[in-house]
Design a protein around this motif. Structure first.
Motif, mmCIF file in Angstrom:
data_model
loop_
_atom_site.group_PDB
_atom_site.id
_atom_site.type_symbol
_atom_site.label_atom_id
_atom_site.label_comp_id
_atom_site.label_asym_id
_atom_site.label_seq_id
_atom_site.Cartn_x
_atom_site.Cartn_y
_atom_site.Cartn_z
ATOM 1 N N GLY A 25 0.829 -1.207 0.000
ATOM 2 C CA GLY A 25 0.000 0.000 0.000
ATOM 3 C C GLY A 25 0.861 1.253 0.000
ATOM 4 N N PRO A 26 0.272 2.373 -0.367
ATOM 5 C CA PRO A 26 1.061 3.604 -0.511
ATOM 6 C C PRO A 26 1.603 4.157 0.800
ATOM 7 N N ALA A 27 0.941 3.881 1.910
ATOM 8 C CA ALA A 27 1.389 4.439 3.191
ATOM 9 C C ALA A 27 2.636 3.725 3.709
ATOM 10 N N LYS A 28 2.776 2.443 3.404
ATOM 11 C CA LYS A 28 3.877 1.666 3.976
ATOM 12 C C LYS A 28 4.995 1.357 2.987
ATOM 13 N N ALA A 29 4.760 1.483 1.693
ATOM 14 C CA ALA A 29 5.780 1.159 0.694
ATOM 15 C C ALA A 29 6.927 2.166 0.769
ATOM 16 N N THR A 30 8.144 1.638 0.758
ATOM 17 C CA THR A 30 9.324 2.496 0.833
ATOM 18 C C THR A 30 10.266 2.199 -0.325
ATOM 19 N N VAL A 31 11.207 3.103 -0.535
ATOM 20 C CA VAL A 31 12.236 2.883 -1.550
ATOM 21 C C VAL A 31 13.095 1.683 -1.151
ATOM 22 N N VAL A 32 13.310 1.491 0.122
ATOM 23 C CA VAL A 32 14.066 0.335 0.598
ATOM 24 C C VAL A 32 13.346 -0.964 0.208
ATOM 25 N N ASP A 33 12.013 -0.977 0.307
ATOM 26 C CA ASP A 33 11.241 -2.152 -0.117
ATOM 27 C C ASP A 33 11.432 -2.426 -1.607
ATOM 28 N N VAL A 34 11.429 -1.369 -2.395
ATOM 29 C CA VAL A 34 11.626 -1.508 -3.846
ATOM 30 C C VAL A 34 13.022 -2.067 -4.114
ATOM 31 N N ALA A 35 14.016 -1.492 -3.470
ATOM 32 C CA ALA A 35 15.392 -1.953 -3.657
ATOM 33 C C ALA A 35 15.532 -3.420 -3.254
#
Length: 196
Positions: A25-35
């Protein structure tokens, strides 16, 4: 090829970001998660997108561009009658929005948040859609099928008049069985008003 040995491109990052947004979800998604999903450092992601906001705007644009590209073919079908192109264009827009809302409601809700955050991206998307409509209206006026006028103003009015069928704030109503008939009734009315 593993995620860490595959070339890191903006497109791969956007694909991973969509999946992370779907999962967290948009509130919890981070760039670290993407990486992490890509098997790279977050610094590698930042080399392509300087900020989290820039990454979210790019994902939003990618999502909206899918609709724009699909509709462009209908807008530019010069051999078809402008009234048919106009009707088909609005039907396709409605179906695209309705399908996105119904097929993956969680992702649609995520993108609703992202579009609220990215007014400039949404504004450019709407401008592109109105430009497509303008080309259809211009063709109708040039052929004498539509009454003369300012094609851009008419296109903006058509877009606003049909907002109920493409503005995400109305998404809950798009599942009603009679919604397609209602769209056709509105389009009939608009096309009668456009007739020369």
């Amino acid at each position: 090829m593993s995620p860490t040995t595959e070339t890191l491109t903006a497109e791969r990052i956007l694909e991973a970001t969509e999946e992370v947004l779907r999962r967290h979800g948009p509130a919890k998604a981070t760039v670290v998660d993407v990486a992490r999903a890509l098997g790279v450092s977050h610094g590698s992601v930042y080399r392509h997108f300087r900020t989290k906001a820039e990454l979210r705007a790019a994902v939003t644009k990618r999502w909206l561009d899918r609709t724009s590209r699909a509709l462009a073919a209908t807008a530019d079908e010069g051999e078809r009658a402008p009234a048919l192109r106009l009707r088909d264009w609005f039907r396709q827009l409605f179906e695209a929005k309705r399908d996105k809302a119904g097929a993956d409601p969680e992702l649609f809700a995520t993108y609703s948040v992202l579009t609220d955050e990215n007014g400039e991206v949404v504004g450019a998307h709407i401008a592109e859609l109105v430009a497509q409509l303008t080309r259809i209206v211009e063709a109708g006026m040039a052929s004498g099928v539509f009454a003369p006028g300012d094609p851009a103003s008419v296109a903006r009015a058509l877009f606003r008049a049909t907002a109920h069928f493409h503005d995400p704030c109305h998404a809950r109503e798009w599942t009603r069985p009679e919604i397609r008939d209602e769209l056709d009734s509105v389009l009939d009315l608009l096309l009668r008003g456009l007739a020369a």
